[in-house]
Design a protein around this motif. Structure first.
Motif, PDB file in Angstrom:
ATOM      1  N   PHE A 141       0.878  -1.299  -0.050  1.00  0.00           N
ATOM      2  CA  PHE A 141       0.186  -0.116  -0.028  1.00  0.00           C
ATOM      3  C   PHE A 141       0.933   1.288  -0.032  1.00  0.00           C
ATOM      4  O   PHE A 141       2.143   1.335   0.319  1.00  0.00           O
ATOM      5  CB  PHE A 141      -1.034  -0.056   1.184  1.00  0.00           C
ATOM      6  N   LYS A 142       0.160   2.197  -0.573  1.00  0.00           N
ATOM      7  CA  LYS A 142       0.941   3.730  -0.785  1.00  0.00           C
ATOM      8  C   LYS A 142       1.440   4.128   0.787  1.00  0.00           C
ATOM      9  O   LYS A 142       2.295   4.913   0.756  1.00  0.00           O
ATOM     10  CB  LYS A 142       0.026   4.618  -1.331  1.00  0.00           C
ATOM     11  N   ASN A 143       0.798   3.728   1.878  1.00  0.00           N
ATOM     12  CA  ASN A 143       0.885   4.331   3.056  1.00  0.00           C
ATOM     13  C   ASN A 143       2.220   3.304   3.524  1.00  0.00           C
ATOM     14  O   ASN A 143       2.514   3.675   4.850  1.00  0.00           O
ATOM     15  CB  ASN A 143      -0.151   4.314   4.061  1.00  0.00           C
ATOM     16  N   GLY A 144       2.770   2.699   2.994  1.00  0.00           N
ATOM     17  CA  GLY A 144       3.861   2.056   3.468  1.00  0.00           C
ATOM     18  C   GLY A 144       3.506   0.321   4.137  1.00  0.00           C
ATOM     19  O   GLY A 144       4.278  -0.369   4.372  1.00  0.00           O
ATOM     20  N   ALA A 145       2.297   0.390   4.297  1.00  0.00           N
ATOM     21  CA  ALA A 145       1.704  -1.025   4.921  1.00  0.00           C
ATOM     22  C   ALA A 145       1.819  -2.211   3.987  1.00  0.00           C
ATOM     23  O   ALA A 145       1.705  -1.596   2.728  1.00  0.00           O
ATOM     24  CB  ALA A 145       0.341  -0.817   5.579  1.00  0.00           C
ATOM     25  N   THR A 146       1.990  -3.325   4.540  1.00  0.00           N
ATOM     26  CA  THR A 146       1.683  -4.585   3.486  1.00  0.00           C
ATOM     27  C   THR A 146       0.725  -5.539   4.247  1.00  0.00           C
ATOM     28  O   THR A 146       0.583  -5.289   5.454  1.00  0.00           O
ATOM     29  CB  THR A 146       2.985  -5.325   3.202  1.00  0.00           C
ATOM     30  N   ALA A 147       0.268  -6.209   3.587  1.00  0.00           N
ATOM     31  CA  ALA A 147      -0.748  -7.214   3.869  1.00  0.00           C
ATOM     32  C   ALA A 147      -0.325  -8.461   3.340  1.00  0.00           C
ATOM     33  O   ALA A 147       0.034  -8.695   2.267  1.00  0.00           O
ATOM     34  CB  ALA A 147      -2.309  -6.952   3.759  1.00  0.00           C
ATOM     35  N   GLU A 148      -0.686  -9.754   4.132  1.00  0.00           N
ATOM     36  CA  GLU A 148      -0.428 -10.866   3.625  1.00  0.00           C
ATOM     37  C   GLU A 148      -1.737 -12.058   3.809  1.00  0.00           C
ATOM     38  O   GLU A 148      -2.301 -11.971   4.584  1.00  0.00           O
ATOM     39  CB  GLU A 148       0.915 -11.525   4.424  1.00  0.00           C
ATOM     40  N   GLY A 149      -1.784 -12.640   2.871  1.00  0.00           N
ATOM     41  CA  GLY A 149      -3.065 -13.814   2.757  1.00  0.00           C
ATOM     42  C   GLY A 149      -2.794 -14.842   1.582  1.00  0.00           C
ATOM     43  O   GLY A 149      -1.718 -14.958   1.268  1.00  0.00           O
ATOM     44  N   THR A 150      -3.620 -15.412   1.504  1.00  0.00           N
ATOM     45  CA  THR A 150      -3.857 -16.660   0.666  1.00  0.00           C
ATOM     46  C   THR A 150      -3.982 -16.270  -0.873  1.00  0.00           C
ATOM     47  O   THR A 150      -3.590 -16.846  -1.748  1.00  0.00           O
ATOM     48  CB  THR A 150      -4.883 -17.732   0.982  1.00  0.00           C
ATOM     49  N   LEU A 151      -4.916 -15.242  -0.866  1.00  0.00           N
ATOM     50  CA  LEU A 151      -5.210 -14.659  -2.184  1.00  0.00           C
ATOM     51  C   LEU A 151      -5.592 -13.313  -2.218  1.00  0.00           C
ATOM     52  O   LEU A 151      -5.998 -12.707  -1.336  1.00  0.00           O
ATOM     53  CB  LEU A 151      -6.434 -15.513  -3.067  1.00  0.00           C
ATOM     54  N   VAL A 152      -5.469 -12.697  -3.061  1.00  0.00           N
ATOM     55  CA  VAL A 152      -5.945 -11.271  -3.477  1.00  0.00           C
ATOM     56  C   VAL A 152      -6.992 -11.212  -4.407  1.00  0.00           C
ATOM     57  O   VAL A 152      -7.047 -11.730  -5.486  1.00  0.00           O
ATOM     58  CB  VAL A 152      -4.607 -10.068  -3.739  1.00  0.00           C
ATOM     59  N   VAL A 153      -8.094 -10.113  -4.210  1.00  0.00           N
ATOM     60  CA  VAL A 153      -9.090 -10.217  -5.000  1.00  0.00           C
ATOM     61  C   VAL A 153      -9.149  -8.553  -5.459  1.00  0.00           C
ATOM     62  O   VAL A 153      -9.495  -7.914  -4.666  1.00  0.00           O
ATOM     63  CB  VAL A 153     -10.538 -10.434  -4.801  1.00  0.00           C
ATOM     64  N   GLY A 154      -8.921  -8.571  -6.646  1.00  0.00           N
ATOM     65  CA  GLY A 154      -9.155  -6.766  -7.358  1.00  0.00           C
ATOM     66  C   GLY A 154     -10.701  -6.389  -7.289  1.00  0.00           C
ATOM     67  O   GLY A 154     -11.133  -6.777  -8.272  1.00  0.00           O
ATOM     68  N   ALA A 155     -10.919  -5.714  -6.210  1.00  0.00           N
ATOM     69  CA  ALA A 155     -12.585  -5.367  -6.696  1.00  0.00           C
ATOM     70  C   ALA A 155     -12.232  -3.806  -6.564  1.00  0.00           C
ATOM     71  O   ALA A 155     -13.273  -3.049  -6.132  1.00  0.00           O
ATOM     72  CB  ALA A 155     -13.418  -5.565  -5.541  1.00  0.00           C
ATOM     73  N   ASP A 156     -11.139  -3.162  -7.276  1.00  0.00           N
ATOM     74  CA  ASP A 156     -11.043  -1.799  -7.226  1.00  0.00           C
ATOM     75  C   ASP A 156     -11.476  -1.246  -8.472  1.00  0.00           C
ATOM     76  O   ASP A 156     -10.626  -0.204  -9.101  1.00  0.00           O
ATOM     77  CB  ASP A 156      -9.484  -1.595  -7.049  1.00  0.00           C
ATOM     78  N   GLY A 157     -12.260  -1.584  -9.244  1.00  0.00           N
ATOM     79  CA  GLY A 157     -13.095  -0.669 -10.179  1.00  0.00           C
ATOM     80  C   GLY A 157     -12.482  -0.843 -11.515  1.00  0.00           C
ATOM     81  O   GLY A 157     -11.482  -1.411 -11.810  1.00  0.00           O
ATOM     82  N   LEU A 158     -13.040   0.243 -12.333  1.00  0.00           N
ATOM     83  CA  LEU A 158     -12.612   0.540 -13.618  1.00  0.00           C
ATOM     84  C   LEU A 158     -11.246   0.627 -13.788  1.00  0.00           C
ATOM     85  O   LEU A 158     -10.533   0.097 -14.714  1.00  0.00           O
ATOM     86  CB  LEU A 158     -13.291   2.041 -14.091  1.00  0.00           C
ATOM     87  N   ASN A 159     -10.402   1.342 -12.955  1.00  0.00           N
ATOM     88  CA  ASN A 159      -9.059   1.694 -13.314  1.00  0.00           C
ATOM     89  C   ASN A 159      -8.194   0.779 -12.345  1.00  0.00           C
ATOM     90  O   ASN A 159      -7.194   1.177 -11.743  1.00  0.00           O
ATOM     91  CB  ASN A 159      -8.658   3.109 -13.038  1.00  0.00           C
ATOM     92  N   SER A 160      -8.824  -0.450 -12.170  1.00  0.00           N
ATOM     93  CA  SER A 160      -8.044  -1.440 -11.285  1.00  0.00           C
ATOM     94  C   SER A 160      -6.544  -1.649 -11.240  1.00  0.00           C
ATOM     95  O   SER A 160      -5.974  -1.740 -12.448  1.00  0.00           O
ATOM     96  CB  SER A 160      -8.546  -2.834 -11.404  1.00  0.00           C
ATOM     97  N   MET A 161      -5.958  -1.281  -9.910  1.00  0.00           N
ATOM     98  CA  MET A 161      -4.435  -1.655  -9.845  1.00  0.00           C
ATOM     99  C   MET A 161      -4.016  -3.123 -10.278  1.00  0.00           C
ATOM    100  O   MET A 161      -3.075  -3.369 -10.647  1.00  0.00           O
ATOM    101  CB  MET A 161      -3.977  -1.171  -8.621  1.00  0.00           C
ATOM    102  N   ILE A 162      -5.129  -3.949  -9.605  1.00  0.00           N
ATOM    103  CA  ILE A 162      -4.722  -5.238  -9.879  1.00  0.00           C
ATOM    104  C   ILE A 162      -4.857  -5.643 -11.165  1.00  0.00           C
ATOM    105  O   ILE A 162      -4.030  -6.480 -11.674  1.00  0.00           O
ATOM    106  CB  ILE A 162      -5.826  -6.183  -8.785  1.00  0.00           C
TER     107      ILE A 162
END
Ligand SMILES: Cc1cc2nc3c(=O)[nH]c(=O)nc-3n(C[C@H](O)[C@H](O)[C@H](O)COP(=O)(O)OP(=O)(O)OC[C@H]3O[C@@H](n4cnc5c(N)ncnc54)[C@H](O)[C@@H]3O)c2cc1C
Length: 390
Positions: A141-162
């Motif tokens: 993330f832009k704020n320097g944080a990270t997250a860890e998981g089993t999978l990532v799902v991009g629900a980030d809309g029209l200009n999706s980063m994922i």
């Protein structure tokens, strides 16, 4: 399959509904939203029976039905007020169902968010990318944080980063129409009619929201990216819709200028594949569509249920993603493509072509219109699976 955590990027209608379906089956998740607070724009959204059916299975449709207005009639008229077609859109549906409820976006969004524990949603977390590391995925993330998981799902809309990281398919495709929309308080009478009024290269939608409110939209031909300043929007629109029936200029003038949102109408050509490795897409990130059928958010809601079921019913992530895409890509691609074609007709400006379009709409039997609609709204995303034992 053991899932430690699903990382959902984007807290729009799609991301929140997906969080809710995962919660219902007991799969841990976290939603990351780039905005400093969770909110939606001040406009309406049509929830068709196909989406309400999913919300029913999630146990929230009662609350959501109460937010809006059930609609019985779908009407197309010309700008002079001549009705070209009028269809009983709720005919033959289950007794308590309406074909469509129009609700306020912000109220729908808030109702979904209320169903989720606060600690599952992290605002101010703009995703900048992800990496897969063995059996894990790490999101940055832009704020320097990270997250860890089993999978990532991009629900980030029209200009999706994922989506960009997975498939990098460039800019959205412009439909040659821009759209203004807002909610206005009014005594507008036809409270069970979803009405689209058509003219040369422009149309106007009137969608009752209940409680004395009306959601309107104005879609018209325009050059891409030509944003009208807020203060000028009422004047611009009353000029474009001067003389239109159904008190359209009056409704525009009664709307506070800062409440009128403008978006160019765009979509993306459907992808051949959405998922790779430990990542997939959902909602507009996967299949953004022009809004001619009002199905974008409804399809995001369907995705949420189908992806959850695929994760529960498959032993491997790759098999789950395959099952999800097999169930979803044909339907969503068909809607994206059909909506694009429909939007091309709405651009016609030549008086002869407009006259021909009106005649075609007038002569199309209601049964045919109803059949086309039923193809979209009879879709059943299937059952919510039983809760998993992790
Ligand atoms: C004019 C118009 C009318 C419409 N009418 C209807 C209708 O009547 N019915 C209907 O079903 N649909 C309609 N739609 C479509 C509907 O709005 C969308 O399909 C729906 O909002 C998609 O939901 P989503 O959650 O997939 O994406 P979005 O609503 O776009 O949500 C994405 C979320 O991700 C966040 N985000 C983006 N990038 C990042 C990042 N890098 N990191 C973290 N968070 C991020 C965003 O801030 C946002 O909150 C309409 C669309 C338009 C333009």
């Amino acid at each position: 399959m053991k899932i430690d955590k699903v990382l959902i990027v984007g807290g729009g209608i799609g991301g929140l509904t997906f969080g809710l379906t995962l919660r219902r089956v007991g799969i841990p998740f976290e939603i990351f939203e780039r905005a400093p607070e969770l909110k939606e724009v001040g406009a309406g959204v049509g929830l068709w029976a196909n989406a309400v059916r999913v919300l029913d299975r999630l146990g929230v449709a009662g609350e959501i039905r109460a937010l809006g207005q059930p609609l019985k009639w779908g009407e197309i008229a010309n700008w002079k007020g001549r009705v070209l077609s009028r269809t009983d859109i709720s005919e033959n549906l289950e007794k308590r169902d309406a074909a469509c409820y129009v609700v306020h976006r912000a109220e729908l969004h808030a109702a979904l968010a209320r169903q989720l524990p606060g600690e599952t949603i992290k605002t101010d977390h703009e995703c900048t990318g992800f990496e897969a590391d063995g059996g894990r995925v790490i999101v940055h993330f832009k704020n320097g944080a990270t997250a860890e998981g089993t999978l990532v799902v991009g629900a980030d809309g029209l200009n999706s980063m994922i989506r960009r990281q997975l498939w990098d398919d460039g800019r959205p495709r412009y439909s040659d129409q821009t759209c203004f929309r807002a909610v206005v308080e009014t005594d507008y009478a036809d409270t069970d009619v979803l009405r689209e009024v058509q003219g040369a290269g422009r149309r106007f939608g009137l969608c009752p929201l209940g409680k004395g409110r009306l959601y309107w939209f104005a879609a018209l031909n325009a050059a891409e990216g030509r944003m009208i300043p807020f203060a000028d929007r009422p004047r611009f629109l009353t000029g474009r819709y001067a003389g239109w029936a159904y008190r359209i200029p009056e409704l525009i003038a009664a709307t506070a200028p800062e409440k009128i949102i403008q978006n160019d109408l765009v979509d993306r050509v459907p992808l051949e594949k959405w998922s790779a490795g430990r990542a997939t897409l959902l909602g507009d990130a996967a299949h953004p569509t022009t809004p001619n059928f009002g199905q974008g958010a409804c399809m995001a809601i369907e995705d949420a249920l189908v992806l959850t079921r695929a994760l529960v019913e498959n032993d491997r992530l790759s098999a789950a993603f395959e099952a999800y895409e097999a169930a979803r890509r044909p339907r969503t691609s068909a809607i994206v493509n059909d909506s694009w074609k429909f939007g091309r007709l709405a651009r016609w400006e030549n008086p002869l072509a407009v006259g021909l379009r009106e005649t075609l709409v007038r002569l199309t039997p209601d049964s045919v219109t109803a059949k086309m609609l039923r193809r979209q709204i009879d879709y059943d995303a299937g059952p919510l699976p039983a809760a998993v034992r992790q």
